[in-house]
Design an enzyme around this catalytic site. Sequence first.
Site, PDB file in Angstrom:
ATOM      1  N   CYS A   2       0.864  -1.179   0.000  1.00 42.66           N
ATOM      2  CA  CYS A   2       0.000   0.000   0.000  1.00 42.66           C
ATOM      3  C   CYS A   2       0.899   1.227   0.000  1.00 42.66           C
ATOM      4  O   CYS A   2       2.063   1.157   0.356  1.00 42.66           O
ATOM      5  CB  CYS A   2      -0.867   0.022   1.257  1.00 42.66           C
ATOM      6  SG  CYS A   2      -1.862  -1.461   1.441  1.00 42.66           S
ATOM      7  N   ARG A  27       1.855   1.445  -5.874  1.00 42.25           N
ATOM      8  CA  ARG A  27       2.050   0.479  -4.781  1.00 42.25           C
ATOM      9  C   ARG A  27       0.791  -0.303  -4.465  1.00 42.25           C
ATOM     10  O   ARG A  27       0.838  -1.327  -3.764  1.00 42.25           O
ATOM     11  CB  ARG A  27       2.507   1.212  -3.507  1.00 42.25           C
ATOM     12  CG  ARG A  27       3.830   1.922  -3.663  1.00 42.25           C
ATOM     13  CD  ARG A  27       4.188   2.625  -2.366  1.00 42.25           C
ATOM     14  NE  ARG A  27       4.477   1.675  -1.316  1.00 42.25           N
ATOM     15  CZ  ARG A  27       5.680   1.229  -1.008  1.00 42.25           C
ATOM     16  NH1 ARG A  27       6.718   1.655  -1.677  1.00 42.25           N
ATOM     17  NH2 ARG A  27       5.850   0.370  -0.031  1.00 42.25           N
ATOM     18  N   TRP A  75      -3.734  -1.965  -1.485  1.00 48.33           N
ATOM     19  CA  TRP A  75      -3.701  -3.279  -2.139  1.00 48.33           C
ATOM     20  C   TRP A  75      -4.264  -4.230  -1.090  1.00 48.33           C
ATOM     21  O   TRP A  75      -3.627  -4.504  -0.073  1.00 48.33           O
ATOM     22  CB  TRP A  75      -2.265  -3.659  -2.507  1.00 48.33           C
ATOM     23  CG  TRP A  75      -2.149  -4.923  -3.297  1.00 48.33           C
ATOM     24  CD1 TRP A  75      -2.272  -5.073  -4.652  1.00 48.33           C
ATOM     25  CD2 TRP A  75      -1.844  -6.235  -2.793  1.00 48.33           C
ATOM     26  NE1 TRP A  75      -2.081  -6.380  -5.006  1.00 48.33           N
ATOM     27  CE2 TRP A  75      -1.822  -7.113  -3.894  1.00 48.33           C
ATOM     28  CE3 TRP A  75      -1.619  -6.753  -1.508  1.00 48.33           C
ATOM     29  CZ2 TRP A  75      -1.559  -8.479  -3.760  1.00 48.33           C
ATOM     30  CZ3 TRP A  75      -1.361  -8.110  -1.384  1.00 48.33           C
ATOM     31  CH2 TRP A  75      -1.333  -8.960  -2.494  1.00 48.33           C
ATOM     32  N   ASN A 101      -0.030  -0.056   6.314  1.00 46.22           N
ATOM     33  CA  ASN A 101       0.507  -0.948   5.286  1.00 46.22           C
ATOM     34  C   ASN A 101       1.028  -2.178   6.016  1.00 46.22           C
ATOM     35  O   ASN A 101       1.685  -2.045   7.047  1.00 46.22           O
ATOM     36  CB  ASN A 101       1.653  -0.251   4.546  1.00 46.22           C
ATOM     37  CG  ASN A 101       2.326  -1.160   3.533  1.00 46.22           C
ATOM     38  OD1 ASN A 101       1.703  -2.074   3.006  1.00 46.22           O
ATOM     39  ND2 ASN A 101       3.591  -0.910   3.266  1.00 46.22           N
ATOM     40  N   GLY A 102       0.735  -3.380   5.495  1.00 44.34           N
ATOM     41  CA  GLY A 102       1.235  -4.599   6.133  1.00 44.34           C
ATOM     42  C   GLY A 102       0.091  -5.501   6.540  1.00 44.34           C
ATOM     43  O   GLY A 102      -1.042  -5.339   6.080  1.00 44.34           O
ATOM     44  N   GLU A 484      11.268 -14.577 -17.879  1.00 39.65           N
ATOM     45  CA  GLU A 484      10.976 -13.154 -17.666  1.00 39.65           C
ATOM     46  C   GLU A 484      10.082 -12.612 -18.784  1.00 39.65           C
ATOM     47  O   GLU A 484       9.164 -11.826 -18.526  1.00 39.65           O
ATOM     48  CB  GLU A 484      12.299 -12.382 -17.560  1.00 39.65           C
ATOM     49  CG  GLU A 484      12.189 -10.873 -17.510  1.00 39.65           C
ATOM     50  CD  GLU A 484      11.434 -10.317 -16.293  1.00 39.65           C
ATOM     51  OE1 GLU A 484      11.051 -11.091 -15.410  1.00 39.65           O
ATOM     52  OE2 GLU A 484      11.223  -9.092 -16.260  1.00 39.65           O
ATOM     53  N   LYS A 488       6.336 -10.989 -18.086  1.00 40.39           N
ATOM     54  CA  LYS A 488       5.898  -9.659 -18.518  1.00 40.39           C
ATOM     55  C   LYS A 488       4.515  -9.751 -19.171  1.00 40.39           C
ATOM     56  O   LYS A 488       3.641  -8.942 -18.906  1.00 40.39           O
ATOM     57  CB  LYS A 488       6.893  -9.037 -19.517  1.00 40.39           C
ATOM     58  CG  LYS A 488       8.234  -8.650 -18.962  1.00 40.39           C
ATOM     59  CD  LYS A 488       8.238  -7.441 -18.041  1.00 40.39           C
ATOM     60  CE  LYS A 488       7.950  -7.744 -16.627  1.00 40.39           C
ATOM     61  NZ  LYS A 488       8.969  -8.032 -15.693  1.00 40.39           N
ATOM     62  N   GLU A 491       1.758 -10.554 -16.600  1.00 41.35           N
ATOM     63  CA  GLU A 491       1.476  -9.442 -15.682  1.00 41.35           C
ATOM     64  C   GLU A 491       0.613  -8.358 -16.281  1.00 41.35           C
ATOM     65  O   GLU A 491      -0.307  -7.872 -15.645  1.00 41.35           O
ATOM     66  CB  GLU A 491       2.796  -8.764 -15.262  1.00 41.35           C
ATOM     67  CG  GLU A 491       3.578  -9.471 -14.225  1.00 41.35           C
ATOM     68  CD  GLU A 491       4.760  -8.623 -13.767  1.00 41.35           C
ATOM     69  OE1 GLU A 491       5.672  -8.376 -14.579  1.00 41.35           O
ATOM     70  OE2 GLU A 491       4.769  -8.200 -12.603  1.00 41.35           O
ATOM     71  N   HIS A 507       9.972 -33.041 -23.024  1.00 35.57           N
ATOM     72  CA  HIS A 507       9.599 -33.931 -21.918  1.00 35.57           C
ATOM     73  C   HIS A 507       8.163 -33.702 -21.463  1.00 35.57           C
ATOM     74  O   HIS A 507       7.793 -34.126 -20.374  1.00 35.57           O
ATOM     75  CB  HIS A 507      10.577 -33.740 -20.751  1.00 35.57           C
ATOM     76  CG  HIS A 507      11.981 -34.140 -21.103  1.00 35.57           C
ATOM     77  ND1 HIS A 507      12.355 -35.446 -21.288  1.00 35.57           N
ATOM     78  CD2 HIS A 507      13.090 -33.388 -21.355  1.00 35.57           C
ATOM     79  CE1 HIS A 507      13.644 -35.497 -21.624  1.00 35.57           C
ATOM     80  NE2 HIS A 507      14.100 -34.260 -21.674  1.00 35.57           N
ATOM     81  N   LYS A 609       3.303  -2.912  -6.768  1.00 37.92           N
ATOM     82  CA  LYS A 609       4.717  -2.787  -7.119  1.00 37.92           C
ATOM     83  C   LYS A 609       5.615  -3.455  -6.092  1.00 37.92           C
ATOM     84  O   LYS A 609       6.576  -4.129  -6.427  1.00 37.92           O
ATOM     85  CB  LYS A 609       5.061  -1.300  -7.245  1.00 37.92           C
ATOM     86  CG  LYS A 609       6.498  -1.030  -7.623  1.00 37.92           C
ATOM     87  CD  LYS A 609       6.764  -1.481  -9.037  1.00 37.92           C
ATOM     88  CE  LYS A 609       8.205  -1.298  -9.460  1.00 37.92           C
ATOM     89  NZ  LYS A 609       8.521  -2.110 -10.639  1.00 37.92           N
TER      90      LYS A 609
HETATM   91  O1  M6R Z   1      11.150  -5.127  -5.441  1.00 38.52           O
HETATM   92  P1  M6R Z   1      11.604  -6.529  -5.751  1.00 38.52           P
HETATM   93  O2  M6R Z   1      12.616  -6.549  -6.842  1.00 38.52           O
HETATM   94  O3  M6R Z   1      12.052  -7.285  -4.550  1.00 38.52           O
HETATM   95  O4  M6R Z   1      10.297  -7.238  -6.303  1.00 38.52           O
HETATM   96  C1  M6R Z   1      10.288  -8.597  -6.594  1.00 38.52           C
HETATM   97  C2  M6R Z   1       9.048  -8.964  -7.392  1.00 38.52           C
HETATM   98  O5  M6R Z   1       7.896  -8.716  -6.640  1.00 38.52           O
HETATM   99  C3  M6R Z   1       8.974  -8.176  -8.703  1.00 38.52           C
HETATM  100  O6  M6R Z   1      10.083  -8.389  -9.491  1.00 38.52           O
HETATM  101  C4  M6R Z   1       7.711  -8.587  -9.494  1.00 38.52           C
HETATM  102  O7  M6R Z   1       7.826  -9.899  -9.928  1.00 38.52           O
HETATM  103  C5  M6R Z   1       7.502  -7.627 -10.660  1.00 38.52           C
HETATM  104  N1  M6R Z   1       6.139  -7.221 -10.722  1.00 38.52           N
HETATM  105  C6  M6R Z   1       7.872  -8.214 -11.966  1.00 38.52           C
HETATM  106  O8  M6R Z   1       7.601  -7.383 -13.041  1.00 38.52           O
END
Ligand code: M6R
Length: 614
Positions: A2, A27, A75, A101-102, A484, A488, A491, A507, A609
């Site tokens: 958050c 966030r 969030w 937050n938390g 990766e 992307k 996400e 496999h 984020k």
């Molecule tokens: O802030 P961090 O690099 O520790 O975050 C790790 C993951 O949460 C972050 O890379 C997440 O997978 C991203 N949304 C990927 O695009």
Amino acid sequence: MCGIIGYVGPMDAARVVMDGLRRLEYRGYDSSGIALGVDGRLYFAKRAGKLAKLAELLADSPLPVSHQGIGHTRWATHGGPTDTNAHPHLSSDEQVAVVHNGIIENFAELREQLETDGVVFASQTDTEVASQWLARELRACGDLVQAMRATCGRLKGAFTLVAIDAAHPDTIVAARRNSPLVVGVGEGENFVASDVAAFIEHTREAIELGQDQVVVITPSTVVITDFDGNVKKGRQYRVDWDAKSAEKTGYDWFMRKEIFEQPRAVADTLLGRFDAAGHLMLDEVNIGDDELRAIDKIVILAAGTAFYAGMVARYAIEHWTRVPCEVELASEFRYRDPIVGPRTLCVTISQSGETADTLMAIRHARAQGARVIAICNTVGATIPRESDAVLYTRAGPEIGVASTKGFTTQLAACYLLGLWLAQVRGTKFGDEVADMVDELNAMPALMQQVLDRAESIYRLAHDLAANKDFLFIGRHVGYPVALEGALKLKEIAYLHAEGFAAGELKHGPIAIISPATPVFVIVPPRGRDQLHDKVVSNIQEVRARGARVLVLAEAGDESVVPFASTLIQLPSVSTLLQPMLAILPLQMFACELATVLGHDVDQPRNLAKSVTVE
Ligand code: M6R
């Protein structure tokens, strides 16, 4: 998770808080709210949905002008994203308002206790437990700071709490445990926030808060204590980026802007970290050479994109240092009772520096005696603070939820670290290190060449916009690139996308290929013939099943031409460095495809984020 901001000072608090929330919205963005103190009363507004909904509400029904305000963009964890569950949460007597937050792990037990005492709850959140408890302590002692300390003493879990009290219109009290909180120091005004982006347009002076600390701000004072009331001094620093860095500067999305910032960001990561002879100088990583020479194992810990950067790093670090290197998802690490000790070097990678899974993994590793080096983008974040040393990536603020420049700058930092360890341990000669440093130095210009061909990638995204399934395959360092690339697309485009080790496809997963399934293949440079040829064979396997093969290969690699439905050419570099180039078309592809599909690229559904809960 958050975003939180608090402001006291001469400006219109509602405007300052709303501007801050706009910068923090990445966030968390399922609901938001604001509370202000005016003439001994608290006023608030909150709304489910993105911040624009709250702005509409405030435009229709403005709150009175105030010089003390708190705000929150959420969030959801406990309780769905509704108006009622949005923060701030006021106590039943409307004496205090709290944003949080938390996760408060013992909220059910505390809620039961409060309900037994007759408190009626309005929401399903764990946060309301904190606000009701705080009000109860305040009634008992009459002082918000003491009440906050007492409340924090009762809470278990992770929290940043920011509170205002109707009776004190010039004061904000905030506390943190396992969750981020930073103070912004202005002239005649002060701020608290989850991160500096919230107040960067007003001040670049910031103070880090330590674990289990409470801060009280008024327009002219900042007082920090621990949960027992002992006065503490926070570390003050100047933020090295400005408000303009956190704007879109003409791009439609932060993500697209950040993709195109990568050459500059990587150059900044490399800056000043070697001398003219290519000798690495990581002075900030202040762990003694003898200790580094004694290391017998390296463990890389990270989550999401940072984990994939770690997977690439393992190949480079093992190859250059000849020290066994493991890479592990931070969220899994401590549950398998890992074998780490004083001769283990843990390398944690985190853009935000606040990822709870990674933080907990660090704590576990350090408790076993391991030394921890953090690779991090956020100065003063919790992960670097709790590590023995830190190598900052200097990428500037990454706002788009999908990490892009975070990834490539993490790779650059990992390469630096690997070469530096090889230099210290003597597993590479000086000229070998210098050659790699030269290659690294050349990367920003080569990245720019790939980015300059964005239009062809965008056309491909338009062509493939009707597809629902995408596969990505690669071997060696191409495998994490495949993962990766798929991440992307998942996400931000919400499409089924999977990354596989190219050799593993046969496999099982090859069964999911049907005619015209788009398969991106990351082909390694031709230097290592076995590796290259094996991937060319894998291309033929998918091609034989009718897949539409989108090949990423180095320019001049004729061997792939007959099998490629589309060929995306990359500049020639060493195999180990190729991920820094190969990921760029995949980032651009995902960004464009999500745009074509009409999604919010910067704030994809269900995500946040920075994931500050486990
Ligand atoms: O802030 P961090 O690099 O520790 O975050 C790790 C993951 O949460 C972050 O890379 C997440 O997978 C991203 N949304 C990927 O695009």
